[in-house]
Design a protein around this motif. Structure first.
Motif, PDB file in Angstrom:
ATOM      1  N   LEU A  38      -9.526   9.790   3.820  1.00  0.00           N
ATOM      2  CA  LEU A  38      -8.729   8.768   4.510  1.00  0.00           C
ATOM      3  C   LEU A  38      -8.146   7.760   3.533  1.00  0.00           C
ATOM      4  O   LEU A  38      -6.969   7.368   3.622  1.00  0.00           O
ATOM      5  N   VAL A  39      -8.960   7.326   2.589  1.00  0.00           N
ATOM      6  CA  VAL A  39      -8.476   6.370   1.591  1.00  0.00           C
ATOM      7  C   VAL A  39      -7.373   6.977   0.740  1.00  0.00           C
ATOM      8  O   VAL A  39      -6.345   6.348   0.436  1.00  0.00           O
ATOM      9  N   SER A  40      -7.536   8.257   0.350  1.00  0.00           N
ATOM     10  CA  SER A  40      -6.531   8.925  -0.494  1.00  0.00           C
ATOM     11  C   SER A  40      -5.221   9.099   0.244  1.00  0.00           C
ATOM     12  O   SER A  40      -4.128   8.873  -0.305  1.00  0.00           O
ATOM     13  N   LEU A  41      -5.291   9.520   1.537  1.00  0.00           N
ATOM     14  CA  LEU A  41      -4.070   9.682   2.316  1.00  0.00           C
ATOM     15  C   LEU A  41      -3.354   8.355   2.519  1.00  0.00           C
ATOM     16  O   LEU A  41      -2.116   8.261   2.493  1.00  0.00           O
ATOM     17  N   GLY A  42      -4.108   7.298   2.720  1.00  0.00           N
ATOM     18  CA  GLY A  42      -3.507   5.979   2.895  1.00  0.00           C
ATOM     19  C   GLY A  42      -2.775   5.520   1.655  1.00  0.00           C
ATOM     20  O   GLY A  42      -1.666   4.988   1.716  1.00  0.00           O
ATOM     21  N   SER A  43      -3.375   5.732   0.504  1.00  0.00           N
ATOM     22  CA  SER A  43      -2.720   5.333  -0.741  1.00  0.00           C
ATOM     23  C   SER A  43      -1.481   6.169  -1.011  1.00  0.00           C
ATOM     24  O   SER A  43      -0.508   5.693  -1.576  1.00  0.00           O
ATOM     25  N   THR A  44      -1.489   7.454  -0.552  1.00  0.00           N
ATOM     26  CA  THR A  44      -0.312   8.303  -0.754  1.00  0.00           C
ATOM     27  C   THR A  44       0.854   7.809   0.082  1.00  0.00           C
ATOM     28  O   THR A  44       2.012   7.782  -0.362  1.00  0.00           O
ATOM     29  N   ARG A  45       0.593   7.402   1.344  1.00  0.00           N
ATOM     30  CA  ARG A  45       1.665   6.900   2.197  1.00  0.00           C
ATOM     31  C   ARG A  45       2.282   5.625   1.613  1.00  0.00           C
ATOM     32  O   ARG A  45       3.476   5.388   1.718  1.00  0.00           O
ATOM     33  N   ILE A  46       1.435   4.806   1.029  1.00  0.00           N
ATOM     34  CA  ILE A  46       1.953   3.578   0.415  1.00  0.00           C
ATOM     35  C   ILE A  46       2.872   3.901  -0.746  1.00  0.00           C
ATOM     36  O   ILE A  46       3.925   3.284  -0.948  1.00  0.00           O
TER      37      ILE A  46
END
Length: 396
Positions: A38-46
């Motif tokens: 979840l943290v990795s996907l969130g940083s990718t969207r940013i």
């Protein structure tokens, strides 16, 4: 279905603990992987929207900017798909590794938790009626395991007291009963020895009473030997030759052997089978085995005797011929007052204590008694004892 159930592993406490701890570790690892994803996907969207403003500022032409943006968006989508795939594969591998690690860690922790219980179980199995004086004496803090060990020690103490009281009662009763028996025998002798003629019926009754008194006397002697053997300590321990001991028993009963027409085969009575123990008790053991072979034998039968070393044991074997016996009944002969029937009682003591005394003496010396019905008929009595090396000049 029944065979399939029998093939399944036993559901031990350690197995249940291993499953419990393994599931807990696995769930913890899975939760950690989900949070990481979840943290990795969130940083990718940013990171997707971050370059847009910079690109518009750097291009002077709107068309070139749109073309540049489309190119970067395609590259970013490919990179995100590759990253997602790698993250998914990595998560699956990590989850598999975590499952294996969870099982290993669960088993290790379950073993450490159950180690005090295994120690208590092993110590309890070593304690029998012959060594009730031993205690678990588990060290450690005052917890549930320590309470369990202390409770077992208290139970062993009560059992030891009960066994000791029983043995003292048998020994004391046997001693006390010898005095009235001697008085009764003396009274019979005095009554029969009077100067006036004694009626034949009285003489016959006196002989019958003497026979019964002798039987009771032998029974009491057997009780005394059992009580002494089961009490524990052996005072007169020495190196004993089993071959010499059984040879002495045969010589002492030579008249009975000849009277019954028995043939004795001595396969091996050399000095190879030596043990350490009580000379008195081991002699009584050999006497009882030979008495049993003579008494429970048919006229003109045979006895085969051997004393050898068999691997880690000194072995004394006495075999006799006769009718085919039931192995289940033979196996019970080592218990007190067990017989095979009136046709094997013979003219001996008939108390049913002979082989039980042999078993008790062998057990007191760290050995055992094995009784086998021979397929061709008769009985095989095998006594195993701890061996010792014979030394030159040591008497048997």
């Amino acid at each position: 279905m029944r065979l399939r159930r029998l093939a399944l592993p036993a559901r031990t406490v350690r197995l249940r603990f291993t499953a419990l701890y393994g599931v807990l570790f696995l769930l913890s690892g899975a939760a950690l992987l989900v949070i990481t994803n979840l943290v990795s996907l969130g940083s990718t969207r940013i990171s997707e929207v971050a370059p847009t403003g910079d690109l518009l500022a750097q291009n002077s032409s709107l068309a070139a900017a749109h073309e540049r943006i489309s190119l970067l968006e395609g590259q970013l989508a490919g990179a995100r798909e590759t990253q997602s795939h790698q993250l998914l594969v990595g998560s699956a591998v990590a989850l598999a590794v975590m499952a294996l690690v969870s099982i290993v860690l669960g088993r290790i922790i379950a073993g450490r938790v159950l180690r005090p219980l295994r120690t208590i179980t092993a110590a309890t199995r070593r304690i029998s009626a012959d060594n009730l004086h031993e205690r678990l004496a588990v060290p450690g803090p005052a917890d549930e395991v320590k309470d369990l060990a202390d409770t077992i020690d208290e139970l062993l103490e009560r059992l030891e007291s009960s066994f000791a009281a029983q043995r003292r009662f048998v020994a004391n009763a046997s001693h006390e009963l010898r005095t009235p028996l001697a008085t009764m025998r003396a009274s019979l002798d005095v009554a029969v020895a009077k100067p006036e003629p004694v009626p034949p019926q009285t003489v016959a009754l006196a002989d019958r009473l003497r026979t019964e008194l002798d039987q009771v006397d032998r029974l009491l002697e057997g009780f005394l030997v059992l009580a002494r053997t089961q009490h524990g300590a052996l005072s007169d321990r020495a190196r004993i030759s089993l071959g010499h001991t059984v040879s002495a028993a045969l010589e002492a009963r030579a008249a009975d052997i000849v009277a019954k027409g028995l043939t004795v085969h001595s396969d091996d009575l050399s000095d190879s089978a030596w043990t350490r123990g009580s000379r008195t008790l081991l002699s009584r053991m050999a006497d009882n085995v030979i008495d049993n072979a003579i008494t429970h034998n048919h006229e003109g039968g045979w006895i085969r005797v051997a004393a050898t070393l068999d691997g880690e044991s000194a072995l004394l074997v006495v075999e006799t011929g006769g009718r085919v016996l039931d192995q289940e009944q033979v196996a019970r002969l080592a218990q007190p007052f067990q017989r095979l029937g009136a046709d094997r009682t013979g003219s001996g003591d008939g108390s049913g204590l002979g082989l039980s005394i042999v078993a008790a003496i062998a057990s007191a010396h760290g050995g055992g008694l094995d009784l086998q019905a021979r397929p061709e008929g008769g009985l095989r009595v095998a006594i195993t004892l701890p061996p010792v090396a014979a030394r030159a000049g040591v008497p048997a």
